[in-house]
Design an enzyme around this catalytic site. Structure first.
Site: not given
Ligand code: ADP
Ligand code: ASP
Ligand code: MG
Length: 810
Positions: A471, A500, A575, A605, A607, A609, A660, A674, A678
């Site tokens: 990311v 970093a 998150k 939440v 990505a 959107l 992945g 996860d 969210k």
């Protein structure tokens, strides 16, 4: 005729001495050269005399160093046979006089101001005879015979009339090169040695230039000119091309040490320009100070500051409308030799604050309390209140005149960066706005104002990117691709000033070259840790800062609180903070609100959107979220979409991992953890006080598979395949599909594997997409639906980018 003044560092080393020789000998015109003591000698003379007066015998060691420094200088810069012997005799004689004086002080343990002035005069007397020998044909003049002072309010003040007359007499015939010691003078009545104050050689040069109508006064120092701010504090300060006398005066008076403040007046009076040049870089154009300076560029010319400020405040209804109160304040202070450099009075007249130096504060309070003792006794005025440990900052520029918005920009910048202004003043001449801040925030204050006024015509955001995995690096690539366009079309400059990864961190105020950021990090990075990030980022005091967290680290999330408290905006793809205990989440939101900085985490939440922003917009416009139903796990959606007779549960879990789509330990996805995080975040943003434990969890894999090691899991998970396939076939025959649904209704939250029918909006959810259905008071019969890619580095980075852009709009 020109007057050239060389400061302490310009005559401080062998190389600089040789530069001085070269510079002076290159002048065609007649030239009067004024020199300071060798760099650091004045301080050393003062300290040595204090040591001797205190009975500290190590003063002798200091004296030895003074002797060595001068003798070595003579030997290294003056070749044998070029007057060295005569010079050595003179230097040794002066040094032996000095030694005797120190010894006297040591014996009687007393140091009078008179003796002190005599001692410091040796610095310039020594340096000037060395330079006079160094420059061929130079004639030495003794400034003690023509720079005359008189005593007023216990200070030695220049007697300009007498001095001007004596200077003109002394220089009736001006030789090609004259050499004059700066700083030193004598009392006009007693002939005792005095001086013009620390830094006074500039003043000596200016007095001579004005008295003799020189063409120019050149001040040669160790920087490339008069800078936009003190270069020792602001590393990005740069030389100013032109300044008017007024601007230079305002800046010097407020601590720009490069020119001693009284220097400006004599030459300004005669309209003689001052050129500030660098002895160590004579090719640099320097700064010219003259009557009319160029005002076309920036709204302000420079920033300066005094960190030694005490604010004395007088309040009381007894002052309102009473004529003569201010007169009494200033008269009392003047009579006691106290200089006031800032005044601020409320228009109601019931409070007046004055800025004085800390050392003058106690006396100022005492004499003012005495002057107003009657009013204080009757309760009309409160006793003086002194607040020390403050700093005064001034922004200066004649361009400010009649230009609206400068004060707005100044105070807006300070406010956004969490700096509290204690008092402020702007004279009607509009060339200076001065304000007082806490001494501890001076460095930050100077940095943020300098950055905002000088470093860019653009709006700037200074970004720290932490985490350069998929990311983070995708974000940097996107910023790199958009940077120029945003600058040209939106006037927005996104500058990455820190990067970093888990091992290294690299910071630079100038911004990192994004084409090669990995190389820069590798080559210039320092070892990184959360503490290093914390200290470096806060310590950098850069303006409009944004910390971007592209890690999944709890330690990094733990830094947000301090960042927000220091007015550093936070954009988190991580998150952890928003989904940890409610109190932590609420505290971060609260700090952000109070400080007026942004804490954004849209990508937590769905990505990229727009889920959280949409919920916020709905609520802010008066709507109420009644129900949230959502598929928030791309991994689980992929698994249930791909499940088939040929692809049993265990196999598709393995495939999801290999491709992945899942975490390395897929149980993190399968356990719904996860999704729970969210949902908790969405619930909180919708206004519910929700903890992760409040979410009712209905798992489709029995608990025992989560208990052992990952190997045990892979070994046994196949046991579920047959049963799952049976249920899948039944579901298919009923025309239904499985979806792992997060649900919030009436404040009740749950996650569960649900069966959805053909006409349900979740039925056709492709691949690893996410879908969110919001039922609100307004979107009731037909809920609002948000759907699309819910995972992936590119869309997540784009979501982070959008958060950053929304900060630029504050
Ligand atoms: P000199 O010994 O030549 O008289 P000073 O030490 O008195 O030199 O003054 C030069 C120093 O002033 C510079 O080295 C710099 O650190 C400091 N300084 C503070 N503010 C400014 C400014 N606005 N522009 C340039 N220099 C400044
Ligand atoms: N030598 C004196 C001082 O250090 C004067 C000067 O350098 O201008 O203050
Ligand atoms: Mg100086």
């Amino acid at each position: 005729m020109k007057v050239l003044k060389f400061g302490g560092t310009s005559v401080g080393s062998v190389n600089s001495m040789l530069s001085v020789k070269k510079i002076v000998e290159a002048v065609d015109d007649k030239v009067i050269v004024v020199v300071s003591a060798l760099g650091g000698i004045t301080d050393k003379l003062i300290n040595t005399s204090k040591m001797a007066a205190a009975g500290d015998s190590s003063y002798e060691k200091e004296m030895k160093e003074i002797v060595n420094r001068h003798i070595e200088m003579v030997y290294t810069v003056i070749p044998a046979g070029h007057g060295r012997e005569v010079l050595l005799d003179q230097v040794n004689e002066l040094l032996s006089e000095l030694k005797d004086i120190f010894q006297g002080i040591y014996l009687i343990r007393d140091l009078s101001p008179k003796t002190s002035a005599t001692i410091v005069s040796y610095g310039e007397r020594l340096s000037s005879i060395i330079v006079a020998t160094l420059i061929e044909g130079a004639q030495w003049f003794d400034s003690r015979t023509f720079i005359k002072t008189e005593k007023k309010h216990n200070r030695h003040i220049l007697d300009s009339e007498l001095t001007n007359q004596l200077v003109r007499e002394t220089f009736r015939e001006i030789p090609k090169v004259s050499l004059v010691p700066g700083f030193i003078s004598t009392d006009k009545l007693t002939n005792e040695v005095t001086n013009l104050g620390r830094g006074g050689s500039d003043y000596t040069a200016s007095i001579i230039a004005a008295a003799l109508d020189a063409d120019i006064l050149e001040i040669w120092t160790d920087v490339d000119g008069f800078m936009t701010a003190d270069p020792r504090v602001i590393s990005t300060a740069y030389p100013i091309t032109e300044l008017s006398y007024v601007e230079a005066m305002e800046l010097c008076n407020f601590g720009a040490k490069v020119v001693y403040p009284p220097t400006i007046y004599p030459v300004c009076h005669k309209n003689i320009p001052i050129l500030i040049k660098n002895t160590f870089n004579p090719d640099a154009p320097g700064t010219i100070i003259k009557q009319e300076a160029d005002h076309s560029s920036k709204p302000i010319k420079g920033i300066s500051s005094i960190n030694d400020t005490c604010l004395i405040t007088m309040t009381g209804l007894g002052m309102v409308g009473v004529i003569g109160v201010n007169h009494r304040i200033f008269k009392t202070l003047a009579e006691n030799g106290i200089s006031v450099f800032l005044v601020s009075q409320a228009s109601s007249e019931n409070s007046t604050s004055i800025g004085v130096r800390n050392e003058d504060a106690a006396l100022a309070c005492e004499v003012l309390n005495e002057e107003f003792s009657k009013e204080i006794e009757m309760g009309e005025i409160s006793p003086m209140k002194a607040e020390g440990g403050l700093a005064t900052v001034a922004i200066v520029g004649e361009n400010m005149k009649h230009t609206p918005g400068i004060a707005g920009k100044l105070f807006g910048t300070l406010g956004r960066n969490g700096i509290n202004v204690i008092a402020c003043a702007q004279g009607a001449s509009e060339t200076n706005i001065s304000f007082v801040v806490d001494g501890g925030s001076l460095r930050k204050t100077l940095n943020v104002i300098h950055d905002s006024f000088f470093l860019s015509e653009y709006q700037v955001l200074n970004l720290f990117i932490c985490g350069i995995g998929t990311v983070g690096s995708s974000l940097i690539e996107q910023i790199h691709a958009q940077q120029e366009k945003l600058k040209q079309e939106r006037g927005l400059m996104l500058r990455i000033v820190g990067i970093a990864n888990g091992h290294l961190a690299y910071f630079t105020r100038r911004g990192i070259d994004l084409a090669d950021f990995r190389k820069e990090l590798e080559e210039k990075g320092i070892p990184s840790s959360p503490q290093v990030l914390h200290d470096e980022i806060i310590g950098m005091n850069i303006f409009n800062p944004v910390f971007v967290d592209c890690t999944a680290s709890p330690e990094i999330a733990g830094l947000y609180k301090d960042f927000l408290s220091h007015n550093i905006a936070v954009v988190a793809a991580n998150k952890i903070a928003a989904s940890s205990e409610y109190d932590i989440y609420a505290e971060l939101k609260q700090i952000a609100r109070l400080r007026g900085v942004k804490f954004l985490f849209e990508t937590n939440v769905g990505a990229g959107l727009p889920v959280i922003n949409t919920i916020n917009d709905l609520i802010n416009s008066g709507d109420k979220i009644l129900k949230i139903e959502a598929v928030l796990s791309g991994t689980l959606n992929y698994i249930f979409n791909e499940l088939s007779a040929d692809m049993p549960l265990s196999k598709i879990i393995r495939k999801a991992k290999e491709e992945g789509y899942s975490e390395p330990d897929p149980r993190i996805d399968l356990s719904g953890k996860d999704v729970i995080r969210k949902l908790v975040i969405l619930g909180r943003e919708a206004g519910y006080r929700l903890e992760q434990e409040d979410v009712k969890t209905h798992l489709f894999i029995p608990d025992k598979y989560f208990e052992g090691s990952l190997d045990d899991f892979w070994k046994h998970i196949g046991e579920l395949d047959a049963d799952f396939e049976m249920r899948r076939q039944k579901l298919e025959s009923e025309g239904k599909r499985w979806r792992f649904v997060a649900r919030l209704e009436n404040g009740e939250a749950s996650v569960a594997l649900e069966e959805v029918e053909f006409h349900h909006p979740f039925y056709n959810l492709e691949g690893s997409n996410n879908i969110i259905l919001l039922t609100t008071e307004r979107y009731n019969e037909y809920p609002m639906l948000i759907q699309g890619y819910g995972a992936g580095a590119g869309v997540t980075a784009a979501g982070v980018f959008a958060d950053i852009m929304s900060i630029a709009n504050i």
